[in-house]
Scaffold this motif. Sequence first.
Motif, PDB file in Angstrom:
ATOM      1  N   TYR A 151       0.935  -1.146  -0.055  1.00 40.62           N
ATOM      2  CA  TYR A 151      -0.055  -0.162   0.082  1.00 40.62           C
ATOM      3  C   TYR A 151       0.896   1.198  -0.241  1.00 40.62           C
ATOM      4  O   TYR A 151       1.551   1.413   0.948  1.00 40.62           O
ATOM      5  CB  TYR A 151      -1.085   0.123   1.096  1.00 40.62           C
ATOM      6  N   ARG A 152       0.761   2.020  -1.195  1.00 41.50           N
ATOM      7  CA  ARG A 152       1.702   3.246  -1.156  1.00 41.50           C
ATOM      8  C   ARG A 152       0.935   4.675  -0.825  1.00 41.50           C
ATOM      9  O   ARG A 152      -0.242   4.673  -1.404  1.00 41.50           O
ATOM     10  CB  ARG A 152       1.992   3.138  -2.586  1.00 41.50           C
ATOM     11  N   THR A 153       1.402   5.598  -0.162  1.00 39.73           N
ATOM     12  CA  THR A 153       0.870   6.705   0.148  1.00 39.73           C
ATOM     13  C   THR A 153       2.287   7.650  -0.188  1.00 39.73           C
ATOM     14  O   THR A 153       3.352   7.185  -0.568  1.00 39.73           O
ATOM     15  CB  THR A 153       0.694   6.801   1.566  1.00 39.73           C
ATOM     16  N   PRO A 154       2.075   8.999  -0.247  1.00 40.04           N
ATOM     17  CA  PRO A 154       3.183   9.917  -0.514  1.00 40.04           C
ATOM     18  C   PRO A 154       4.161   9.721   0.793  1.00 40.04           C
ATOM     19  O   PRO A 154       5.323  10.207   0.536  1.00 40.04           O
ATOM     20  CB  PRO A 154       2.399  11.221  -0.420  1.00 40.04           C
ATOM     21  N   GLU A 155       3.765   9.396   1.928  1.00 42.52           N
ATOM     22  CA  GLU A 155       4.684   9.382   3.161  1.00 42.52           C
ATOM     23  C   GLU A 155       5.473   7.795   3.137  1.00 42.52           C
ATOM     24  O   GLU A 155       6.414   7.922   3.674  1.00 42.52           O
ATOM     25  CB  GLU A 155       3.743   9.549   4.454  1.00 42.52           C
ATOM     26  N   VAL A 156       4.831   6.831   2.744  1.00 46.77           N
ATOM     27  CA  VAL A 156       5.513   5.373   2.877  1.00 46.77           C
ATOM     28  C   VAL A 156       4.802   4.438   2.065  1.00 46.77           C
ATOM     29  O   VAL A 156       3.561   4.731   1.763  1.00 46.77           O
ATOM     30  CB  VAL A 156       5.154   5.414   4.627  1.00 46.77           C
ATOM     31  N   THR A 157       5.515   3.460   1.886  1.00 49.13           N
ATOM     32  CA  THR A 157       4.946   2.201   1.299  1.00 49.13           C
ATOM     33  C   THR A 157       5.020   1.009   2.079  1.00 49.13           C
ATOM     34  O   THR A 157       5.908   0.771   2.716  1.00 49.13           O
ATOM     35  CB  THR A 157       5.926   1.701   0.092  1.00 49.13           C
ATOM     36  N   VAL A 158       3.745   0.478   2.631  1.00 49.88           N
ATOM     37  CA  VAL A 158       3.848  -0.355   3.693  1.00 49.88           C
ATOM     38  C   VAL A 158       3.354  -1.771   2.883  1.00 49.88           C
ATOM     39  O   VAL A 158       2.658  -2.088   2.232  1.00 49.88           O
ATOM     40  CB  VAL A 158       2.370  -0.161   4.479  1.00 49.88           C
ATOM     41  N   PRO A 159       4.386  -2.569   3.140  1.00 53.75           N
ATOM     42  CA  PRO A 159       4.469  -4.156   2.544  1.00 53.75           C
ATOM     43  C   PRO A 159       3.365  -4.859   3.433  1.00 53.75           C
ATOM     44  O   PRO A 159       3.411  -4.695   4.689  1.00 53.75           O
ATOM     45  CB  PRO A 159       5.564  -4.864   2.557  1.00 53.75           C
ATOM     46  N   LEU A 160       2.403  -5.663   2.840  1.00 54.54           N
ATOM     47  CA  LEU A 160       1.470  -6.093   3.420  1.00 54.54           C
ATOM     48  C   LEU A 160       2.059  -7.294   4.387  1.00 54.54           C
ATOM     49  O   LEU A 160       1.612  -7.705   5.558  1.00 54.54           O
ATOM     50  CB  LEU A 160       0.502  -7.116   2.535  1.00 54.54           C
ATOM     51  N   GLU A 161       3.128  -7.943   4.012  1.00 51.28           N
ATOM     52  CA  GLU A 161       3.841  -8.797   5.196  1.00 51.28           C
ATOM     53  C   GLU A 161       4.444  -8.416   6.359  1.00 51.28           C
ATOM     54  O   GLU A 161       4.732  -9.021   7.203  1.00 51.28           O
ATOM     55  CB  GLU A 161       4.911  -9.781   4.312  1.00 51.28           C
ATOM     56  N   SER A 162       4.489  -6.953   6.322  1.00 58.78           N
ATOM     57  CA  SER A 162       4.854  -6.139   7.422  1.00 58.78           C
ATOM     58  C   SER A 162       4.001  -5.876   8.614  1.00 58.78           C
ATOM     59  O   SER A 162       4.045  -5.507   9.751  1.00 58.78           O
ATOM     60  CB  SER A 162       5.674  -5.008   7.282  1.00 58.78           C
TER      61      SER A 162
END
Length: 183
Positions: A151-162
């Motif tokens: 999931y990508r935002t301007p602030e961070v990309t969050v991997p689902l596995e995290s």
Amino acid sequence: MLRIGTWWSARSIDVVACGWHDGGPGPVETGIKLIYGVGGPVPEFPGLRVGTRAATCAKEIAAALAQGADVVGTAPGCCPAAPVVAAGMWHYGWTRNDLGALAGATVAGLVLVAQPGPCAVEISRDGHGSLDGDVTAARACLAARFSGGRYRTPEVTVPLESVRLSQEAPSRILIRARRPQTS
């Protein structure tokens, strides 16, 4: 601790950020801030300072809150997690270097807006959170939003596995995210 809640109105998803000083560094002010999803002009809120333009991301929402706005309108297409991330940036002073906190708040924001009816999430300084809900439904919601496992935002990309969701009590979800990569 920062508490952020939603209520559903006929026209939008509205977010209330209730912050209070928790003994650490950060804003001394406490109270309620409104982050209001709008497609047009922000309605009148007598006695409250309304931001002058619709914010498009968490950074813009946080900047408006830091400049003293009590009400911030968000532009159509703004990330649904942005109000929760922005409230953390405003309250705790998070920056782009606080990746774990930004990731946790992003996940908490996505889970929050997926809950039916009024709901509140509590966000700690490190970005971990908890809210009332069902962990199975929360996982399904996140899986649907994480295109290609991220999931990508301007602030961070969050991997689902995290992402770590656990049922803390019969109706309480604990939300954690490990430190992700930058966007």
